[in-house]
Motif scaffolding. Structure first.
Motif, PDB file in Angstrom:
ATOM      1  N   GLU A  26      -2.934   0.215  -7.537  1.00  0.00           N
ATOM      2  CA  GLU A  26      -2.628  -0.831  -6.556  1.00  0.00           C
ATOM      3  C   GLU A  26      -3.400  -2.106  -6.875  1.00  0.00           C
TER       4      GLU A  26
ATOM      5  N   ARG B  77       0.855  -1.186   0.000  1.00  0.00           N
ATOM      6  CA  ARG B  77       0.000   0.000   0.000  1.00  0.00           C
ATOM      7  C   ARG B  77       0.892   1.238   0.000  1.00  0.00           C
TER       8      ARG B  77
ATOM      9  N   ARG C 222      -4.791   4.355  -6.174  1.00  0.00           N
ATOM     10  CA  ARG C 222      -5.525   3.234  -5.579  1.00  0.00           C
ATOM     11  C   ARG C 222      -5.921   2.220  -6.660  1.00  0.00           C
TER      12      ARG C 222
ATOM     13  N   ASP D 298      -2.290   8.636   0.543  1.00  0.00           N
ATOM     14  CA  ASP D 298      -3.217   9.310   1.456  1.00  0.00           C
ATOM     15  C   ASP D 298      -2.497  10.317   2.350  1.00  0.00           C
TER      16      ASP D 298
END
Length: 343
Positions: A317, A282, A314, A286
């Motif tokens: 990912e 991750r 995201r 953010d």
């Protein structure tokens, strides 16, 4: 019981292994690592290189490695975990660290030191900033691919450790304006995601005006939000931080001449977000772009470019995709247009 040490690096990944490895020859250093990293370091040792030709190898059995938070006793603790793990680290260290322990948050983002201060009220928690990029080129081999000097809140508690950092070639610039430093560093970190979406080495990406214009859009939005919030930016290069988007938008030949005075980047450098995506981890999008989005929301505003970048990373990912600069710029322009039209 492990023997006493001078410095603990808590959560040693690429940045932590690099800083801790450099300090290893000049202080008693313990790296608190995950079991997988411990296996790599014991098997292959720790090799450090940089863009100026520096090379250092330490045999794995000469390293002091810890796996447990209770191994973190030291006068100075450097926290180098991802921002999403900061609260957990604070909870892990709270029952372990002695009163008066100095803790430096060498992390991306704006709020990690505050999170650690809340969790560690008996400690002296200082904000820090790592300006350079470190890439794990292969297991146990960490390469510093860009220039820059470590910075931290000025504090008397650093007097004992400062000589070790200087001897290791990582002198600590102690600052009285670390919040402004962190905001200025965030402007540079906005390129982490864009570099990852490009799938190009940093120098190759930044040599292309189209990619730089994408970064300039994200930076202009961030600078406008900081200005609206009356939050100043420190000067980290020969040029003021607010000038960065204009410099990035220069034609390639002119940009190249100006950039050489601002930041050295070697051909191996990649962003940490690119490395995280490649490793299936991750990312910190953010903590970086999200900081701009949250500040905008606090002001009753929006930050559509940075908000969309979070969505694109995201998505990356979950399902890798390589963007072209034209595609990314068009998507950014569409985000701004949609926001301004109220859609």
């Amino acid at each position: 019981m492990k023997p006493p040490v001078d410095i603990v690096v808590y959560g040693a990944g690429s940045i932590g292994c690099y800083i801790g490895g450099r300090l290893h020859l000049h202080a008693r250093v313990r790296l608190i690592v995950r079991p997988r990293m411990a296996d790599v370091l014991l098997d292959r040792g720790l090799t450090l290189t940089d863009l100026h030709g520096y090379r250092q190898h330490t045999d794995g059995h000469q390293l002091d490695l810890g796996l447990d938070p209770h191994d973190a006793h030291a006068p100075l603790v450097l926290v180098t975990v991802k921002s999403a793990d900061t609260a957990q680290v604070g909870a892990e260290l709270a029952p372990v660290l002695s009163a008066g322990t100095t803790v430096i948050s060498f992390q991306n983002g704006l709020d990690n030191a505050q999170v650690l201060r809340a969790a560690l009220p008996r400690c002296t928690v200082l904000a820090g900033m790592v300006p350079f990029n470190v890439l794990q080129r292969e297991p146990g081999v960490f390469h510093q691919g860009t220039d820059g000097q470590l910075m931290a809140d000025a504090h008397p508690a650093l007097a004992r450790a400062a000589p070790a950092f200087a001897s290791a070639g990582l002198p600590l610039d102690q600052r009285d304006d670390m919040p402004a430093v962190q905001r200025a560093k965030l402007l540079f970190n906005l390129n982490n995601a864009i570099n990852a979406l490009s799938d190009l080495p940093l120098r190759e990406e930044l040599a292309d005006r189209d990619w730089r214009r994408c970064l300039a859009l994200a930076q202009r939005e961030a600078i406008a939000i900081f200005k609206a919030a009356h939050l100043p930016l420190a000067k980290l290069t020969p040029l003021p931080s607010a000038w960065l988007p204009a410099v990035l938008s220069l034609p390639d030949a002119l940009y190249s001449r100006v950039a050489k005075r601002m930041l050295a980047i070697d051909p191996l450098a990649r962003s940490s977000t690119w490395e995280d995506l490649r490793a299936g981890r991750r990312t910190e999008v953010d903590a970086i772009h999200g900081a701009i989005v949250r500040l905008a929301q606090d002001l009753g505003r929006q930050a559509p470019v940075n908000a969309r970048i979070i969505e694109w990373v995201r998505a990356q990912e979950a399902s890798p995709r390589t963007w072209t600069a034209a595609q990314l710029r068009a998507a950014m322009d569409a985000s701004v247009s949609s926001d301004s039209s109220g859609v």
